[in-house]
Motif scaffolding. Sequence first.
Motif, PDB file in Angstrom:
ATOM      1  N   VAL A  40       5.133 -32.827  56.679  1.00 34.98           N
ATOM      2  CA  VAL A  40       5.517 -33.205  58.031  1.00 34.98           C
ATOM      3  C   VAL A  40       6.933 -33.746  57.953  1.00 34.98           C
ATOM      4  O   VAL A  40       7.259 -34.459  56.997  1.00 34.98           O
ATOM      5  N   PRO A  41       7.797 -33.418  58.897  1.00 33.70           N
ATOM      6  CA  PRO A  41       9.175 -33.918  58.841  1.00 33.70           C
ATOM      7  C   PRO A  41       9.220 -35.423  58.657  1.00 33.70           C
ATOM      8  O   PRO A  41       8.510 -36.172  59.344  1.00 33.70           O
ATOM      9  N   GLY A  42      10.027 -35.853  57.697  1.00 32.07           N
ATOM     10  CA  GLY A  42      10.199 -37.274  57.454  1.00 32.07           C
ATOM     11  C   GLY A  42       9.187 -37.861  56.495  1.00 32.07           C
ATOM     12  O   GLY A  42       9.269 -39.050  56.173  1.00 32.07           O
ATOM     13  N   LYS A  43       8.240 -37.037  56.061  1.00 33.14           N
ATOM     14  CA  LYS A  43       7.223 -37.525  55.129  1.00 33.14           C
ATOM     15  C   LYS A  43       7.249 -36.715  53.847  1.00 33.14           C
ATOM     16  O   LYS A  43       7.720 -35.584  53.798  1.00 33.14           O
ATOM     17  N   GLU A  44       6.707 -37.300  52.804  1.00 38.40           N
ATOM     18  CA  GLU A  44       6.632 -36.635  51.514  1.00 38.40           C
ATOM     19  C   GLU A  44       5.624 -35.496  51.561  1.00 38.40           C
ATOM     20  O   GLU A  44       4.608 -35.573  52.258  1.00 38.40           O
ATOM     21  N   ARG A  45       5.922 -34.438  50.828  1.00 34.59           N
ATOM     22  CA  ARG A  45       4.997 -33.312  50.743  1.00 34.59           C
ATOM     23  C   ARG A  45       3.704 -33.765  50.069  1.00 34.59           C
ATOM     24  O   ARG A  45       3.734 -34.477  49.067  1.00 34.59           O
ATOM     25  N   GLU A  46       2.562 -33.325  50.610  1.00 35.81           N
ATOM     26  CA  GLU A  46       1.254 -33.757  50.121  1.00 35.81           C
ATOM     27  C   GLU A  46       0.468 -32.558  49.596  1.00 35.81           C
ATOM     28  O   GLU A  46       0.345 -31.545  50.298  1.00 35.81           O
ATOM     29  N   GLY A  47      -0.064 -32.681  48.404  1.00 35.12           N
ATOM     30  CA  GLY A  47      -0.951 -31.648  47.882  1.00 35.12           C
ATOM     31  C   GLY A  47      -2.328 -31.825  48.493  1.00 35.12           C
ATOM     32  O   GLY A  47      -2.888 -32.917  48.436  1.00 35.12           O
ATOM     33  N   VAL A  48      -2.887 -30.771  49.081  1.00 33.37           N
ATOM     34  CA  VAL A  48      -4.180 -30.902  49.748  1.00 33.37           C
ATOM     35  C   VAL A  48      -5.305 -30.206  49.006  1.00 33.37           C
ATOM     36  O   VAL A  48      -6.461 -30.627  49.109  1.00 33.37           O
ATOM     37  N   ALA A  49      -5.014 -29.145  48.254  1.00 33.73           N
ATOM     38  CA  ALA A  49      -6.077 -28.428  47.545  1.00 33.73           C
ATOM     39  C   ALA A  49      -5.478 -27.642  46.401  1.00 33.73           C
ATOM     40  O   ALA A  49      -4.341 -27.171  46.487  1.00 33.73           O
ATOM     41  N   SER A  50      -6.263 -27.490  45.345  1.00 33.54           N
ATOM     42  CA  SER A  50      -5.822 -26.679  44.219  1.00 33.54           C
ATOM     43  C   SER A  50      -7.009 -25.901  43.660  1.00 33.54           C
ATOM     44  O   SER A  50      -8.158 -26.318  43.800  1.00 33.54           O
ATOM     45  N   ILE A  51      -6.684 -24.771  43.033  1.00 32.93           N
ATOM     46  CA  ILE A  51      -7.708 -23.946  42.416  1.00 32.93           C
ATOM     47  C   ILE A  51      -7.224 -23.494  41.055  1.00 32.93           C
ATOM     48  O   ILE A  51      -6.077 -23.073  40.895  1.00 32.93           O
ATOM     49  N   SER A  52      -8.105 -23.607  40.090  1.00 37.00           N
ATOM     50  CA  SER A  52      -7.755 -23.270  38.705  1.00 37.00           C
ATOM     51  C   SER A  52      -7.558 -21.766  38.535  1.00 37.00           C
ATOM     52  O   SER A  52      -8.168 -20.961  39.237  1.00 37.00           O
ATOM     53  N   GLY A  53      -6.724 -21.417  37.564  1.00 35.61           N
ATOM     54  CA  GLY A  53      -6.523 -20.011  37.216  1.00 35.61           C
ATOM     55  C   GLY A  53      -7.501 -19.532  36.167  1.00 35.61           C
ATOM     56  O   GLY A  53      -7.536 -18.344  35.854  1.00 35.61           O
ATOM     57  N   THR A  54      -8.310 -20.420  35.623  1.00 39.68           N
ATOM     58  CA  THR A  54      -9.245 -20.040  34.558  1.00 39.68           C
ATOM     59  C   THR A  54     -10.681 -19.980  35.067  1.00 39.68           C
ATOM     60  O   THR A  54     -11.306 -18.924  35.048  1.00 39.68           O
ATOM     61  N   ASP A  55     -11.201 -21.100  35.551  1.00 37.21           N
ATOM     62  CA  ASP A  55     -12.609 -21.129  35.939  1.00 37.21           C
ATOM     63  C   ASP A  55     -12.834 -21.265  37.438  1.00 37.21           C
ATOM     64  O   ASP A  55     -13.977 -21.405  37.883  1.00 37.21           O
ATOM     65  N   GLY A  56     -11.760 -21.271  38.228  1.00 36.84           N
ATOM     66  CA  GLY A  56     -11.905 -21.349  39.678  1.00 36.84           C
ATOM     67  C   GLY A  56     -12.279 -22.718  40.198  1.00 36.84           C
ATOM     68  O   GLY A  56     -12.614 -22.865  41.381  1.00 36.84           O
ATOM     69  N   SER A  57     -12.209 -23.720  39.329  1.00 31.00           N
ATOM     70  CA  SER A  57     -12.546 -25.064  39.786  1.00 31.00           C
ATOM     71  C   SER A  57     -11.509 -25.540  40.801  1.00 31.00           C
ATOM     72  O   SER A  57     -10.347 -25.117  40.772  1.00 31.00           O
ATOM     73  N   THR A  58     -11.954 -26.408  41.694  1.00 30.85           N
ATOM     74  CA  THR A  58     -11.101 -26.843  42.796  1.00 30.85           C
ATOM     75  C   THR A  58     -10.967 -28.359  42.837  1.00 30.85           C
ATOM     76  O   THR A  58     -11.840 -29.094  42.357  1.00 30.85           O
ATOM     77  N   VAL A  59      -9.876 -28.798  43.406  1.00 31.92           N
ATOM     78  CA  VAL A  59      -9.607 -30.224  43.627  1.00 31.92           C
ATOM     79  C   VAL A  59      -9.076 -30.364  45.045  1.00 31.92           C
ATOM     80  O   VAL A  59      -8.296 -29.525  45.510  1.00 31.92           O
ATOM     81  N   TYR A  60      -9.499 -31.423  45.727  1.00 35.14           N
ATOM     82  CA  TYR A  60      -9.061 -31.654  47.099  1.00 35.14           C
ATOM     83  C   TYR A  60      -8.537 -33.068  47.267  1.00 35.14           C
ATOM     84  O   TYR A  60      -9.043 -34.013  46.647  1.00 35.14           O
ATOM     85  N   ALA A  61      -7.561 -33.206  48.142  1.00 37.65           N
ATOM     86  CA  ALA A  61      -7.125 -34.529  48.541  1.00 37.65           C
ATOM     87  C   ALA A  61      -8.235 -35.174  49.356  1.00 37.65           C
ATOM     88  O   ALA A  61      -8.978 -34.494  50.068  1.00 37.65           O
ATOM     89  N   ASN A  62      -8.339 -36.492  49.265  1.00 37.75           N
ATOM     90  CA  ASN A  62      -9.388 -37.193  50.008  1.00 37.75           C
ATOM     91  C   ASN A  62      -9.283 -36.933  51.511  1.00 37.75           C
ATOM     92  O   ASN A  62     -10.292 -36.903  52.213  1.00 37.75           O
ATOM     93  N   SER A  63      -8.067 -36.728  51.981  1.00 44.49           N
ATOM     94  CA  SER A  63      -7.844 -36.553  53.412  1.00 44.49           C
ATOM     95  C   SER A  63      -8.450 -35.250  53.960  1.00 44.49           C
ATOM     96  O   SER A  63      -8.644 -35.130  55.173  1.00 44.49           O
ATOM     97  N   VAL A  64      -8.743 -34.288  53.079  1.00 45.65           N
ATOM     98  CA  VAL A  64      -9.270 -33.007  53.553  1.00 45.65           C
ATOM     99  C   VAL A  64     -10.618 -32.656  52.934  1.00 45.65           C
ATOM    100  O   VAL A  64     -11.213 -31.630  53.289  1.00 45.65           O
ATOM    101  N   LYS A  65     -11.093 -33.476  52.029  1.00 43.31           N
ATOM    102  CA  LYS A  65     -12.332 -33.178  51.323  1.00 43.31           C
ATOM    103  C   LYS A  65     -13.488 -33.014  52.316  1.00 43.31           C
ATOM    104  O   LYS A  65     -13.659 -33.817  53.225  1.00 43.31           O
ATOM    105  N   GLY A  66     -14.247 -31.948  52.124  1.00 40.80           N
ATOM    106  CA  GLY A  66     -15.366 -31.670  53.011  1.00 40.80           C
ATOM    107  C   GLY A  66     -14.985 -30.860  54.239  1.00 40.80           C
ATOM    108  O   GLY A  66     -15.868 -30.398  54.976  1.00 40.80           O
ATOM    109  N   ARG A  67     -13.689 -30.699  54.485  1.00 40.12           N
ATOM    110  CA  ARG A  67     -13.232 -29.948  55.665  1.00 40.12           C
ATOM    111  C   ARG A  67     -12.470 -28.684  55.274  1.00 40.12           C
ATOM    112  O   ARG A  67     -12.547 -27.668  55.970  1.00 40.12           O
ATOM    113  N   PHE A  68     -11.712 -28.739  54.208  1.00 38.67           N
ATOM    114  CA  PHE A  68     -10.902 -27.608  53.753  1.00 38.67           C
ATOM    115  C   PHE A  68     -11.545 -26.985  52.527  1.00 38.67           C
ATOM    116  O   PHE A  68     -12.145 -27.679  51.697  1.00 38.67           O
TER     117      PHE A  68
END
Length: 124
Positions: A40-68
């Motif tokens: 968002v303009p004026g704010k730091e870039r935030e990582g919201v989700a990631s997916i592994s290149g090996t086993d497909g495991s995922t990580v989510y930011a608390n702000s989007v967990k359960g929704r994204f």
Amino acid sequence: QVHFMESGGGLVQPGGSIRLSCTTSGQTLDRYAIGWFRQVPGKEREGVASISGTDGSTVYANSVKGRFTISRDNGKSTVYLQMNSLKPEDPAVYYCATDIYIQGGRIVTESDYWGQGTQVTVSS
């Protein structure tokens, strides 16, 4: 360095859903961990989700967990971000990146390349 093209953004009502796509031209993504980030303009870039290149495991930011939900289709060299139950705090430009890692529970990247991103707006 992987160059991404993000798409799928748009205007969504609060509580609505949208699916973003992130693809490459002529590059395969099989071995890459990939993250979705938003800014968002004026704010730091935030990582919201990631997916592994090996086993497909995922990580989510608390702000989007359960929704994204992040997913990938290596055959199409595409990574998706399914965004449900959108909230007023979700509007941003969303980007993909590689060279990601988890630090202190946060998704971060060492990439210095950012595509054009795709804008998500939440409004009634």
